[in-house]
Design an enzyme around this catalytic site. Structure first.
Site, short mmCIF file in Angstrom:
data_model
loop_
_atom_site.label_atom_id
_atom_site.label_comp_id
_atom_site.label_asym_id
_atom_site.label_seq_id
_atom_site.Cartn_x
_atom_site.Cartn_y
_atom_site.Cartn_z
N ASP A 66 0.87 -1.18 0.00
CA ASP A 66 0.00 0.00 0.00
C ASP A 66 0.91 1.23 0.00
OD1 ASP A 66 -1.63 2.16 0.60
OD2 ASP A 66 -2.90 1.01 1.98
N ILE A 67 0.83 2.00 -1.07
CA ILE A 67 1.74 3.12 -1.27
C ILE A 67 1.51 4.25 -0.26
CG2 ILE A 67 0.33 4.45 -2.92
CD1 ILE A 67 3.64 3.92 -4.10
N ASN A 93 2.44 6.92 -10.58
CA ASN A 93 1.18 6.75 -11.32
C ASN A 93 0.00 6.34 -10.44
OD1 ASN A 93 -0.57 5.82 -13.74
ND2 ASN A 93 -0.27 3.94 -12.57
N TYR A 162 -10.75 15.11 -5.70
CA TYR A 162 -9.85 14.47 -6.68
C TYR A 162 -9.19 15.52 -7.56
CZ TYR A 162 -8.36 11.66 -10.71
OH TYR A 162 -7.61 11.08 -11.72
N LYS A 166 -5.16 16.60 -7.88
CA LYS A 166 -4.36 16.54 -9.12
C LYS A 166 -3.80 17.93 -9.45
CE LYS A 166 -4.67 12.14 -10.14
NZ LYS A 166 -3.49 11.26 -10.08
P1 NDP Z 1 -6.54 1.88 -12.35
O1 NDP Z 1 -7.55 1.82 -11.27
O2 NDP Z 1 -6.62 0.95 -13.49
O3 NDP Z 1 -5.08 1.80 -11.72
C1 NDP Z 1 -4.77 2.46 -10.53
C2 NDP Z 1 -3.54 1.82 -9.94
O4 NDP Z 1 -3.22 2.49 -8.70
C3 NDP Z 1 -3.75 0.36 -9.62
O5 NDP Z 1 -2.63 -0.39 -9.99
C4 NDP Z 1 -3.94 0.35 -8.11
O6 NDP Z 1 -3.43 -0.84 -7.56
C5 NDP Z 1 -3.02 1.51 -7.70
N1 NDP Z 1 -3.37 1.99 -6.35
C6 NDP Z 1 -4.49 2.63 -5.96
N2 NDP Z 1 -4.45 2.86 -4.64
C7 NDP Z 1 -3.28 2.34 -4.18
C8 NDP Z 1 -2.67 2.24 -2.92
N3 NDP Z 1 -3.24 2.74 -1.81
N4 NDP Z 1 -1.47 1.63 -2.82
C9 NDP Z 1 -0.86 1.13 -3.92
N5 NDP Z 1 -1.38 1.19 -5.16
C10 NDP Z 1 -2.58 1.79 -5.28
O7 NDP Z 1 -6.61 3.40 -12.89
P2 NDP Z 1 -5.71 4.19 -13.96
O8 NDP Z 1 -4.72 3.32 -14.60
O9 NDP Z 1 -6.65 4.94 -14.78
O10 NDP Z 1 -4.99 5.22 -12.97
C11 NDP Z 1 -3.61 5.55 -13.08
C12 NDP Z 1 -3.47 7.05 -12.86
O11 NDP Z 1 -4.09 7.74 -13.96
C13 NDP Z 1 -4.12 7.58 -11.59
O12 NDP Z 1 -3.24 8.47 -10.95
C14 NDP Z 1 -5.35 8.30 -12.11
O13 NDP Z 1 -5.74 9.36 -11.24
C15 NDP Z 1 -4.85 8.81 -13.44
N6 NDP Z 1 -5.91 9.15 -14.40
C16 NDP Z 1 -6.77 8.21 -14.92
C17 NDP Z 1 -7.75 8.57 -15.82
C18 NDP Z 1 -8.70 7.59 -16.41
O14 NDP Z 1 -9.67 8.01 -17.07
N7 NDP Z 1 -8.49 6.29 -16.27
C19 NDP Z 1 -7.91 9.97 -16.24
C20 NDP Z 1 -6.95 10.87 -15.68
C21 NDP Z 1 -6.00 10.47 -14.79
P3 NDP Z 1 -4.21 -1.77 -6.48
O15 NDP Z 1 -5.68 -1.64 -6.74
O16 NDP Z 1 -3.64 -3.12 -6.76
O17 NDP Z 1 -3.78 -1.22 -5.17
#
Ligand code: NDP
Length: 279
Positions: A66-67, A93, A162, A166
């Site tokens: 957990d980051i 990311n 949110y 950002k």
């Molecule tokens: P996903 O939900 O597919 O991926 C998010 C990732 O973040 C997962 O791997 C998740 O891993 C990880 N994560 C979330 N919370 C934690 C935590 N507490 N500890 C460790 N890892 C964590 O979404 P996206 O790929 O879309 O998101 C990636 C980035 O892109 C984010 O910062 C998001 O804000 C940004 N973004 C996305 C958009 C979209 O439309 N998809 C638009 C604009 C920005 P796990 O669940 O395994 O913990």
């Protein structure tokens, strides 16, 4: 020789979506990668996809963490140094739009949602960057943050905390870019528009509902002028470009928008002004 041969990259949030795609691209292009997320099963899927792309398992360091916890951050940094000996690239990311269990949005969202949102999208980025800094100074490395078009100057009332988080990340990018470039570290940011990932499911939306959203947005040029919603690779390719010193050396502290034109559209201009003036 790939463009990231001999480079070591940490990609947070690589158990899904944009982070997973970035890890695959960097690893295919020669990087040794630390992949990380909380969900062990999805993280293993990322690992298997990297291996299927022809990369040796020795080049992958998989960390379930957990980051937002100090222990999790330490595990990510320390295991990378232990396995690969250095850090050249940090992709911040991991992130999410955290929802209020009561279903409230905007100002009505409980303040605890603000705390959780900033803990993940801002505080953990600051802390991981602090911990990676000595290693990135040693390697003259790169940082790429993943923000959002929600940070743009338009109002985002449904995504209050949110979008605020950002916007803070964008300013953090600019601030540390100038501080760290003095030590040889380049910092940049990519700001995606709507991308098909696990993002909506993480907010609690069922797959069928998020699919409806993507097809609605993708088929309305006033929402996404290019005519389709983004795929993770659309963003991962830009992250790779910003992480590639030889390709993007002269870009410092920038927030690069990748949204198929969404933020350029003004609602007034989606109506036919010429027709309105003639009738
Ligand atoms: P996903 O939900 O597919 O991926 C998010 C990732 O973040 C997962 O791997 C998740 O891993 C990880 N994560 C979330 N919370 C934690 C935590 N507490 N500890 C460790 N890892 C964590 O979404 P996206 O790929 O879309 O998101 C990636 C980035 O892109 C984010 O910062 C998001 O804000 C940004 N973004 C996305 C958009 C979209 O439309 N998809 C638009 C604009 C920005 P796990 O669940 O395994 O913990």
């Amino acid at each position: 020789m790939g463009r990231f041969t001999d480079k070591v990259a940490i990609i947070t949030g690589s158990s899904n979506g944009i982070g997973r795609s970035t890890a695959i691209i960097l690893a295919k292009d020669g990087a040794k990668v630390t992949i990380t997320g909380r969900n062990a099963e999805r993280l293993e899927e990322t690992k298997q996809q990297i291996i299927s792309a022809g990369v040796s398992a020795d080049n992958i360091n998989s960390v379930v963490a957990d980051i937002t916890t100090s222990a999790g951050q330490d595990q990510i940094i320390n295991s990378t140094i232990q396995k690969f000996g250095k850090i050249d690239i940090l992709v911040n990311n991991a992130g999410a739009a955290i929802t209020d269990p009561s279903g409230s949005s905007g100002l009505a969202q409980n303040i605890s949602v603000y705390d959780k949102t900033f803990e993940l999208n801002v505080r953990s980025v600051i802390e991981l960057t602090q911990k990676a800094k000595p290693h990135l100074i040693a390697s003259k490395g790169e940082i790429v943050n993943v923000s959002s078009i929600a940070a743009s100057p338009q109002s985002h009332p449904d995504f209050n905390y949110y979008s605020m988080s950002k916007a803070a990340l964008d300013q953090f990018t600019r601030n540390i870019a100038i501080e760290l470039v003095k030590s040889g570290i380049r910092v940049n940011c990519v700001n995606p528009g709507l991308v098909i990932t696990g993002f909506a499911q993480a907010m609690g939306a069922p797959v069928e509902v998020s699919s409806k959203l993507y097809s609605y947005m993708g088929s309305h040029p006033d929402c996404v002028p290019i005519g389709r919603v983004g795929q993770p690779e659309d963003i991962a390719n830009i992250i790779a470009f910003l992480a590639d010193r030889s390709a993007s050396f002269y870009i410092i502290g920038q927030t690069i928008t990748a949204d198929g034109g969404s933020t350029l559209v003004m609602a007034m201009n989606t109506h036919n002004l010429t027709d309105l003036l003639q009738n």
